[in-house]
Design an enzyme around this catalytic site. Structure first.
Site, PDB file in Angstrom:
ATOM      1  N   LEU A 250      48.666  44.632  34.036  1.00 30.31           N
ATOM      2  CA  LEU A 250      49.477  45.530  33.205  1.00 30.31           C
ATOM      3  C   LEU A 250      50.895  45.605  33.749  1.00 30.31           C
ATOM      4  O   LEU A 250      51.680  46.440  33.321  1.00 30.31           O
ATOM      5  CB  LEU A 250      48.863  46.946  33.189  1.00 30.31           C
ATOM      6  CG  LEU A 250      47.466  47.099  32.596  1.00 30.31           C
ATOM      7  CD1 LEU A 250      47.050  48.562  32.582  1.00 30.31           C
ATOM      8  CD2 LEU A 250      47.406  46.543  31.180  1.00 30.31           C
ATOM      9  N   GLY A 253      57.166  42.288  33.348  1.00 29.67           N
ATOM     10  CA  GLY A 253      57.969  41.279  34.030  1.00 29.67           C
ATOM     11  C   GLY A 253      58.744  40.434  33.045  1.00 29.67           C
ATOM     12  O   GLY A 253      58.877  40.789  31.867  1.00 29.67           O
ATOM     13  N   CYS A 260      49.052  27.468  33.771  1.00 32.36           N
ATOM     14  CA  CYS A 260      47.817  27.721  33.014  1.00 32.36           C
ATOM     15  C   CYS A 260      48.005  28.520  31.728  1.00 32.36           C
ATOM     16  O   CYS A 260      47.709  28.020  30.647  1.00 32.36           O
ATOM     17  CB  CYS A 260      46.818  28.430  33.922  1.00 32.36           C
ATOM     18  SG  CYS A 260      46.542  27.534  35.444  1.00 32.36           S
TER      19      CYS A 260
HETATM   20  C1  UGA Z   1      45.642  32.249  35.953  1.00 30.21           C
HETATM   21  C2  UGA Z   1      44.387  33.121  35.939  1.00 30.21           C
HETATM   22  O1  UGA Z   1      44.675  34.416  36.467  1.00 30.21           O
HETATM   23  C3  UGA Z   1      43.270  32.462  36.764  1.00 30.21           C
HETATM   24  O2  UGA Z   1      42.098  33.244  36.651  1.00 30.21           O
HETATM   25  C4  UGA Z   1      43.013  31.078  36.180  1.00 30.21           C
HETATM   26  O3  UGA Z   1      42.030  30.394  36.933  1.00 30.21           O
HETATM   27  C5  UGA Z   1      44.285  30.261  36.231  1.00 30.21           C
HETATM   28  O4  UGA Z   1      45.316  30.954  35.480  1.00 30.21           O
HETATM   29  C6  UGA Z   1      43.972  28.938  35.590  1.00 30.21           C
HETATM   30  O5  UGA Z   1      43.779  28.910  34.371  1.00 30.21           O
HETATM   31  O6  UGA Z   1      43.783  27.970  36.316  1.00 30.21           O
HETATM   32  P1  UGA Z   1      47.626  31.839  37.740  1.00 30.21           P
HETATM   33  O7  UGA Z   1      48.242  30.940  36.720  1.00 30.21           O
HETATM   34  O8  UGA Z   1      47.557  31.425  39.165  1.00 30.21           O
HETATM   35  O9  UGA Z   1      46.097  32.177  37.306  1.00 30.21           O
HETATM   36  O10 UGA Z   1      48.475  33.160  37.693  1.00 30.21           O
HETATM   37  P2  UGA Z   1      48.269  34.698  37.349  1.00 30.21           P
HETATM   38  O11 UGA Z   1      48.196  35.472  38.583  1.00 30.21           O
HETATM   39  O12 UGA Z   1      47.195  34.880  36.363  1.00 30.21           O
HETATM   40  O13 UGA Z   1      49.679  35.002  36.646  1.00 30.21           O
HETATM   41  C7  UGA Z   1      50.047  34.335  35.451  1.00 30.21           C
HETATM   42  C8  UGA Z   1      51.383  34.857  34.951  1.00 30.21           C
HETATM   43  O14 UGA Z   1      51.278  36.196  34.501  1.00 30.21           O
HETATM   44  C9  UGA Z   1      52.477  34.877  36.025  1.00 30.21           C
HETATM   45  O15 UGA Z   1      53.683  34.451  35.435  1.00 30.21           O
HETATM   46  C10 UGA Z   1      52.571  36.332  36.429  1.00 30.21           C
HETATM   47  O16 UGA Z   1      53.831  36.713  36.910  1.00 30.21           O
HETATM   48  C11 UGA Z   1      52.282  37.011  35.101  1.00 30.21           C
HETATM   49  N1  UGA Z   1      51.757  38.379  35.270  1.00 30.21           N
HETATM   50  C12 UGA Z   1      50.557  38.586  35.853  1.00 30.21           C
HETATM   51  C13 UGA Z   1      52.511  39.454  34.806  1.00 30.21           C
HETATM   52  O17 UGA Z   1      53.630  39.302  34.268  1.00 30.21           O
HETATM   53  N2  UGA Z   1      51.989  40.718  34.939  1.00 30.21           N
HETATM   54  C14 UGA Z   1      50.775  40.948  35.496  1.00 30.21           C
HETATM   55  O18 UGA Z   1      50.371  42.129  35.564  1.00 30.21           O
HETATM   56  C15 UGA Z   1      50.054  39.856  35.972  1.00 30.21           C
END
Ligand code: UGA
Length: 433
Positions: A250, A253, A260
């Site tokens: 939540l 950003g 992914c």
């Molecule tokens: C994501 C999933 O979380 C993993 O479970 C999955 O295995 C992976 O993709 C994949 O498909 O291989 P990841 O890409 O490492 O993992 O990154 P996340 O931590 O999920 O973040 C993704 C994006 O969302 C980032 O740009 C992050 O900054 C953004 N985000 C995340 C937000 O803007 N707010 C949040 O609260 C969380």
């Protein structure tokens, strides 16, 4: 058990090393000789906290091998995990050429008892196609789906303590094999879902879509908060206390990025279009995140003043999130292109991402120190939530900047304190002081 991994990217390397750590004899294979040589010398090819130590340990215990290309060393494997990339083609379809190429290349070596496990993210229907593909080659090997849920930066914890393990297979023996592989993890009480191939493949896509949806919704609500003088931080905290919603994902950003979410959402959208199955929520999430990039650019322009040509802009954070050196689909790269089009002078700093920047913006001026980046700046833009940025010494910073302006696109700095230190502070979804 004897297991091989084909593809030593983020997923393949972390999973290979950790499979070895939980007791298997693992061979990691890649067609990139340079990468394999580096790994053999004990250097990890990606930044993932803690991975080096696990890799060292397993390598020293002779539980982990790195091999360049395909050869007889995989003939004893009881199971081969395919962990190669599945990028998007120009026409929007998923590019499965690497996955199929792996199947073709392993075919001459593997025994007919060796299962082929697809860990790469592939659309529903792919494992069935692979199954048919190998049958056409005269092979009788099982094809199993086992999607990964590893987050970059937290991949080791996610491997050792996952929320669930998902297995898609076509017979009881294959489920048994996978349970045996994951036994050290399942025995800790981790739920293991057994289902058919299509469901297993779809679980991965729906998980990523759901998470992206949460982020996009909160980003849009932050825009609304800015208009009506509401506070996104209090709002997301209160909303997240509802156990049905939960606190994670939540955080507002500059939009979601990485290798992914953007890719997987587009692939699922394309599949649903091909199948004439409307997926309006998915369409909206993709659109919302695309628009996010323009929204933050407008916000920056409003904060700095419309003419930013020759202004010194310090960009803090190049990676798509903290905890990684990965720049794929990073919102920062898109922003830098837009700022450069306005002739802004950019200096960038990132604790891990600089080593990869030349693949994206080879002439970007990067420095190796946060304070060097902000010296003489007209504005500081915080793009990722690295702890180092949260802990910035604002009193020191105020003395060295040209104009005390902070645009915090991750809400990591305390609004009141930044103002107290003399900064004009802009955040997301909060009233600017
Ligand atoms: C994501 C999933 O979380 C993993 O479970 C999955 O295995 C992976 O993709 C994949 O498909 O291989 P990841 O890409 O490492 O993992 O990154 P996340 O931590 O999920 O973040 C993704 C994006 O969302 C980032 O740009 C992050 O900054 C953004 N985000 C995340 C937000 O803007 N707010 C949040 O609260 C969380």
């Amino acid at each position: 058990m004897k297991i091989s991994f084909i593809g030593t990217g983020h997923v393949g390397l972390v999973s290979g090393v950790m499979m070895s750590y939980i007791g298997h004899e693992v061979t990691c294979i890649d067609i990139d000789e340079f990468k394999i040589n580096q790994l053999r010398q004990g250097t990890t090819t990606i930044f993932e906290s803690g991975l080096n130590q696990y890799m060292d340990l397993c390598y020293r215990n002779n539980q982990l091998k790195f091999i360049h290309g395909y050869d007889r060393s995989i003939q004893d494997a009881e199971c081969i995990f395919i962990t190669v990339g599945t990028p998007t083609k120009k026409n929007g379809d998923q590019d499965l050429s690497e996955v199929f190429a792996c199947c073709t290349k392993v075919a001459p070596y593997i025994s007919n008892k060796c299962a082929i496990v697809i860990k790469s993210t592939v659309l529903p229907g792919t494992c069935l196609k692979i199954s048919q593909f190998i049958k056409n080659k005269g092979l009788i090997n099982s094809v199993i789906s086992n999607p990964e849920f590893l987050r970059e930066g937290q991949a080791i914890q996610d491997f050792l303590n996952p929320d669930r393990i998902v297995i898609g297979a076509q017979n009881a023996e294959d489920f048994r094999l996978m349970r045996q592989i994951y036994e050290p993890i399942i025995s800790q009480g981790i739920t293991c879902i057994e289902t058919n191939l299509n469901t297993s493949e779809l679980i991965k896509y729906v998980s990523n879509t759901f998470l992206a949806n949460k982020i996009a919704l909160m980003n849009e609500m932050a825009n609304l908060c800015e208009i009506i003088d509401a506070d996104i931080t209090k709002l997301s905290y209160a909303v997240g206390l509802d156990k049905r919603i939960g606190h994670e994902f939540l955080n507002v950003g500059p939009g979601f990025g990485g290798s992914c979410f953007p890719k997987d959402l587009l692939a699922l959208q394309q599949l649903s279009r091909h199948l004439d199955s409307r997926c309006l929520i998915l369409d909206s999430v993709i659109k919302s995140n695309k628009y996010r990039s323009q929204y933050i650019f407008n916000k920056i322009m409003d904060a700095i003043g419309l003419d930013i040509s020759k202004k010194n802009i310090a960009i803090l954070g190049l990676t798509y999130k903290a905890g990684t050196d990965d720049l794929r689909n990073s919102p920062t790269i898109a922003l830098i292109h837009k700022l450069r089009a306005q002739n802004a002078n950019i200096v960038a700093y990132d604790p891990q991402g600089i080593r990869n920047i030349e693949n994206y913006l080879e002439d970007l001026y990067c420095v190796n120190n946060l304070y060097q980046a902000i010296e003489y700046s007209d504005a500081i833009i915080i793009m990722t939530e690295w702890l180092e940025f949260k802990n910035i010494d604002l009193i020191k910073a105020k003395k060295i900047v040209k104009q005390p302006v902070i645009i915090d696109l991750r809400n990591v700095i305390d609004n009141t304190y930044a103002t107290y230190c003399g900064f004009k502070y802009y955040s997301i979804g909060q009233k600017d002081e």
